[in-house]
Scaffold this active site. Structure first.
Site, PDB file in Angstrom:
ATOM      1  N   LYS A   1       4.981  -9.852   3.178  1.00  0.00           N
ATOM      2  CA  LYS A   1       5.649  -8.591   3.760  1.00  0.00           C
ATOM      3  C   LYS A   1       5.289  -8.463   5.361  1.00  0.00           C
ATOM      4  CE  LYS A   1       6.229  -3.951   1.541  1.00  0.00           C
ATOM      5  NZ  LYS A   1       5.396  -3.105   0.736  1.00  0.00           N
TER       6      LYS A   1
ATOM      7  N   ARG B   1       2.972  11.205  -6.412  1.00  0.00           N
ATOM      8  CA  ARG B   1       3.652  12.458  -5.544  1.00  0.00           C
ATOM      9  C   ARG B   1       4.633  13.150  -6.306  1.00  0.00           C
ATOM     10  NH1 ARG B   1       5.007   8.213  -1.019  1.00  0.00           N
ATOM     11  NH2 ARG B   1       5.590   7.253  -2.858  1.00  0.00           N
TER      12      ARG B   1
ATOM     13  N   HIS C   1      -2.415   9.962   1.706  1.00  0.00           N
ATOM     14  CA  HIS C   1      -3.409   8.816   1.097  1.00  0.00           C
ATOM     15  C   HIS C   1      -4.814   9.696   1.067  1.00  0.00           C
ATOM     16  CE1 HIS C   1      -0.652   5.892   2.761  1.00  0.00           C
ATOM     17  NE2 HIS C   1      -0.678   5.651   1.507  1.00  0.00           N
TER      18      HIS C   1
ATOM     19  N   SER D   1       4.496   6.555   4.228  1.00  0.00           N
ATOM     20  CA  SER D   1       4.049   5.796   5.345  1.00  0.00           C
ATOM     21  C   SER D   1       5.502   5.519   5.804  1.00  0.00           C
ATOM     22  CB  SER D   1       3.509   4.583   4.873  1.00  0.00           C
ATOM     23  OG  SER D   1       2.001   4.861   4.520  1.00  0.00           O
TER      24      SER D   1
HETATM   25  O1  PNS Z   1       0.754   1.272  -1.112  1.00  0.00           O
HETATM   26  P1  PNS Z   1       1.671   0.435  -2.084  1.00  0.00           P
HETATM   27  O2  PNS Z   1       2.549  -0.842  -1.269  1.00  0.00           O
HETATM   28  O3  PNS Z   1       2.529   1.239  -2.909  1.00  0.00           O
HETATM   29  O4  PNS Z   1       0.675  -0.247  -3.165  1.00  0.00           O
HETATM   30  C1  PNS Z   1       1.106  -1.150  -3.920  1.00  0.00           C
HETATM   31  C2  PNS Z   1      -0.238  -1.969  -4.756  1.00  0.00           C
HETATM   32  C3  PNS Z   1      -0.658  -2.544  -3.426  1.00  0.00           C
HETATM   33  C4  PNS Z   1      -1.034  -1.050  -5.257  1.00  0.00           C
HETATM   34  C5  PNS Z   1       0.464  -3.107  -5.704  1.00  0.00           C
HETATM   35  O5  PNS Z   1       1.556  -3.594  -5.183  1.00  0.00           O
HETATM   36  C6  PNS Z   1      -0.589  -3.890  -6.274  1.00  0.00           C
HETATM   37  O6  PNS Z   1      -1.555  -3.607  -6.857  1.00  0.00           O
HETATM   38  N1  PNS Z   1      -0.775  -5.192  -5.692  1.00  0.00           N
HETATM   39  C7  PNS Z   1      -1.302  -6.088  -6.043  1.00  0.00           C
HETATM   40  C8  PNS Z   1      -0.738  -7.350  -6.915  1.00  0.00           C
HETATM   41  C9  PNS Z   1      -0.751  -6.849  -8.341  1.00  0.00           C
HETATM   42  O7  PNS Z   1      -1.938  -6.764  -8.857  1.00  0.00           O
HETATM   43  N2  PNS Z   1       0.378  -6.912  -9.020  1.00  0.00           N
HETATM   44  C10 PNS Z   1       0.486  -6.484 -10.332  1.00  0.00           C
HETATM   45  C11 PNS Z   1       0.645  -4.953 -10.485  1.00  0.00           C
HETATM   46  S1  PNS Z   1       0.485  -4.697 -12.206  1.00  0.00           S
END
Ligand code: PNS
Length: 171
Positions: A54, A103, A30, A140
């Site tokens: 979560k 990645r 990150h 993570s």
């Molecule tokens: O580190 P992660 O868990 O892979 O991050 C995922 C994240 C937070 C980037 C994604 O789940 C997100 O943007 N969530 C917010 C809700 C949202 O906007 N959902 C629609 C995505 S198109």
């Protein structure tokens, strides 16, 4: 139907970008993305998702603190949290771009879906940066798994995160 665009999200120069994620906990993967992305924007918001459905290992406050300590030397990086849609957060905070690390090809399927959906929602662009090859295998979840079983996680996360993980898992 055209996306619900507004001027801010269709301009070609973005002063502020958002780098979203769960960061449970933040890794050098990150931080590599954050450091490199921050060079291309006036300000980078590292936005931690508050996800009530979560159960994270680290509380929101702990995750904020871990990232803040890790980015203390980056003058234009701010740590924040968000709930709900990322595009709403970006719009409310005048961030014109989303930055994500990629990645491997396995990330691509999901990331491209989110990028297209986010563009459709407000017109916001997603910029993908390839994760440094040093960290291309890092996540993570993997770090937590190794730490939980007492494996060596030095060099994968900052020292203060190593200590926090050791403390959490009692090793
Ligand atoms: O580190 P992660 O868990 O892979 O991050 C995922 C994240 C937070 C980037 C994604 O789940 C997100 O943007 N969530 C917010 C809700 C949202 O906007 N959902 C629609 C995505 S198109």
């Amino acid at each position: 139907m055209s996306p619900d665009t507004d001027l801010e999200h269709t301009q070609t120069h973005f002063a502020r970008a958002v780098c979203p994620g769960s960061f449970d906990p933040v890794t050098f993967g990150h931080l590599d993305i954050v450091e490199r992305a921050a060079r291309h924007f006036d300000e980078l918001l590292v936005a931690i998702l508050r996800n009530p459905s979560k159960e994270p290992l680290f509380t929101l406050e702990e995750r904020i603190d871990m990232i803040e300590r890790a980015v203390a030397d980056f003058g234009n990086v701010r740590v924040d949290t968000f709930e709900g849609l990322l595009v709403d957060y970006a719009r409310n905070h005048h961030a014109g771009a989303i930055v994500k690390g990629l990645r491997a090809v396995t990330d691509f399927d999901y990331e491209i879906q989110m990028a297209h959906m986010n563009t459709r929602l407000t017109g916001i662009e997603t910029f993908f940066l390839p994760t440094s090859t040093d960290f291309s295998y890092l996540s993570s979840s993997l770090v937590k798994d190794v730490a939980r079983h007492g494996g060596n996680i030095d060099g994968l996360v900052p020292e203060h995160v190593v200590l926090a993980l050791k403390e959490r898992y009692g090793n």
